[in-house]
Motif scaffolding. Structure first.
Motif, short mmCIF file in Angstrom:
data_model
loop_
_atom_site.label_atom_id
_atom_site.label_comp_id
_atom_site.label_asym_id
_atom_site.label_seq_id
_atom_site.Cartn_x
_atom_site.Cartn_y
_atom_site.Cartn_z
N LYS A 5 0.63 -1.20 0.16
CA LYS A 5 -0.15 -0.05 -0.07
C LYS A 5 0.81 1.17 -0.11
O LYS A 5 0.38 2.50 -0.42
N CYS A 6 2.11 1.24 0.54
CA CYS A 6 2.82 2.34 0.39
C CYS A 6 4.60 1.99 0.57
O CYS A 6 4.54 0.84 1.28
N SER A 44 2.32 6.45 -1.43
CA SER A 44 1.31 5.50 -1.68
C SER A 44 1.84 4.71 -3.05
O SER A 44 2.45 5.36 -4.02
N THR A 46 -0.35 2.71 -4.78
CA THR A 46 -1.54 2.28 -5.31
C THR A 46 -1.75 3.38 -6.39
O THR A 46 -2.99 3.29 -6.87
#
Length: 67
Positions: A5-6, A44, A46
């Motif tokens: 996610k990050c 991020s 994503t």
């Protein structure tokens, strides 16, 4: 970085890496923590971005763990 996610970076300022903080900001990392010794930046993985190869990590002696 599928499933991540990050990306977080722990930055410890020294005379040799003083320009690194500016690079993290240029690459749109957000500062999420700061004290006298360490600043933590996060980005991020994503979110959509323009271009390829913005960040390349070559760290054969570092173990990356999902949190």
């Amino acid at each position: 970085m599928s499933g991540w996610k990050c990306l977080q970076v722990e930055y410890k300022p020294t005379a040799k890496n003083s320009q690194s903080a500016a690079v993290f900001c240029d690459l749109e990392f957000k500062q999420i923590s700061h004290n006298q010794e360490v600043t933590i930046y996060s980005k991020s993985t994503t979110a959509k971005h323009n271009g390829e190869g913005l960040i390349a990590i070559e760290a054969p002696n570092i173990l990356f763990a999902k949190s």
